[in-house]
Enzyme design. Structure first.
Site: not given
Ligand code: NAI
Ligand code: BUO
Length: 259
Positions: A34, A61, A141, A154, A158, A185, A187-189
């Site tokens: 990370d 990064d 996504s 965004y 994707k 889809g 997810a509550k992150t």
């Molecule tokens: N949460 C959702 O509903 C959805 C998420 N996604 C994709 O899934 C993946 C994970 O998403 P989440 O866990 O929800 O996001 P999140 O924001 O909760 O976690 C992402 C993690 O990536 C790290 N990160 C950000 N920029 C970085 C960089 N430049 N280098 C290394 N690490 C970095 C952050 O510090 C964080 O720990 C993403 O690619 C997101 O686009 C896709 C569809 C839906």
């Molecule tokens: C809103 C959405 O489609 C994400 C976070 O992938």
């Protein structure tokens, strides 16, 4: 037998952490990674405390090619080889189309698109050097299949991830490297917490929580997604059961987008 080795980028929290924990459960040695060093150290500590010894961490990064090369080198130095590389790290951007600026385009494309390309290149180079097969798994996504209002940048990133998944799969198939993507889809992150807040800012008629409720209210299976739902698909894509699948961007969204 030597344990298989996986790297999961952006795995200090959210979906990436869920994926890393599932791969550990599956018997992989896992390099978590990370940009957030403190969260990464805490996550490694918690995973070890849960009884998983074969986990290590590397901060970097994804948008910097040298960091991705160093990540792969660190995984190989620690665990001896690389078998699976998950390009999970990604960021959101929530802006009405007419307000999208250069800074947003650069930052979001650099992390989501450049990051995926660099990770794929670093992993593929290592698989070729090892003379082994390998699996590359990208975070796409629903926004890689559809495009959503105020999520233009965004969605474009994707769609680009999906295109690179197709192309890398075609070019790397002869080297027995598969490249697929998972498309979650809602997810509550922390990502969705930020998207919700930004959508409320963009449309003051909305109350906090309403954007998330609206998106997740359309899910056919009637609930929002958990990291486990996503990890279940990544587990399959990382396993031998998916050996004959490449170049696919698979929706795991509870029934939201139908492609
Ligand atoms: N949460 C959702 O509903 C959805 C998420 N996604 C994709 O899934 C993946 C994970 O998403 P989440 O866990 O929800 O996001 P999140 O924001 O909760 O976690 C992402 C993690 O990536 C790290 N990160 C950000 N920029 C970085 C960089 N430049 N280098 C290394 N690490 C970095 C952050 O510090 C964080 O720990 C993403 O690619 C997101 O686009 C896709 C569809 C839906
Ligand atoms: C809103 C959405 O489609 C994400 C976070 O992938």
């Amino acid at each position: 037998m030597t344990k298989k080795v996986a790297v999961v980028t952006g795995s200090a929290g959210g979906l990436g952490r869920g994926i890393a924990e599932r791969l550990l459960k599956d018997g992989f040695s896992v390099m978590i990674h990370d940009i957030n060093k403190e969260a990464l150290a805490e996550t490694e500590k918690e995973i070890k405390a849960a009884g998983y010894e074969d986990v290590a961490s590397f901060a970097g990064d994804v948008s910097k090619k040298e960091d991705q090369v160093a990540l792969v080198a660190a995984a190989v130095q620690k665990f001896g080889q690389l078998n699976v590389f998950v390009n999970n790290a990604g960021i959101e951007a929530v802006t009405p189309f007419l307000k999208i600026d250069e800074k947003e385009l650069e930052r979001t494309f650099k992390i989501n698109v450049f990051g995926t390309v660099y990770g794929t290149q670093a992993a593929a180079e290592q698989f070729i050097k090892q003379g082994t097969s390998g699996k590359i798994i990208n975070a796409c996504s629903i926004a890689g299949h559809e495009a959503y209002e105020v999520l233009g940048t965004y969605s474009a990133t994707k769609h680009a991830v999906k295109a690179f998944t197709h192309v890398a799969a075609k070019e790397l198939a002869s080297k027995h490297i598969t490249v697929n993507a998972y498309c979650p889809g809602v997810a509550k992150t922390k990502m969705w917490d930020r998207i919700d807040a930004e959508m409320v800012k963009a449309d003051p008629s909305l109350k906090p929580g309403e954007p998330f409720a609206k998106f997740s209210g359309e899910i056919a299976l009637g609930r929002y997604e958990t990291p486990t739902d996503v990890a279940n698909l990544v587990h399959f894509l990382a396993s031998e059961d998916s050996d004959y699948i490449t170049g696919q961007a698979i929706l795991v969204d509870g029934g939201l987008v139908y492609k």
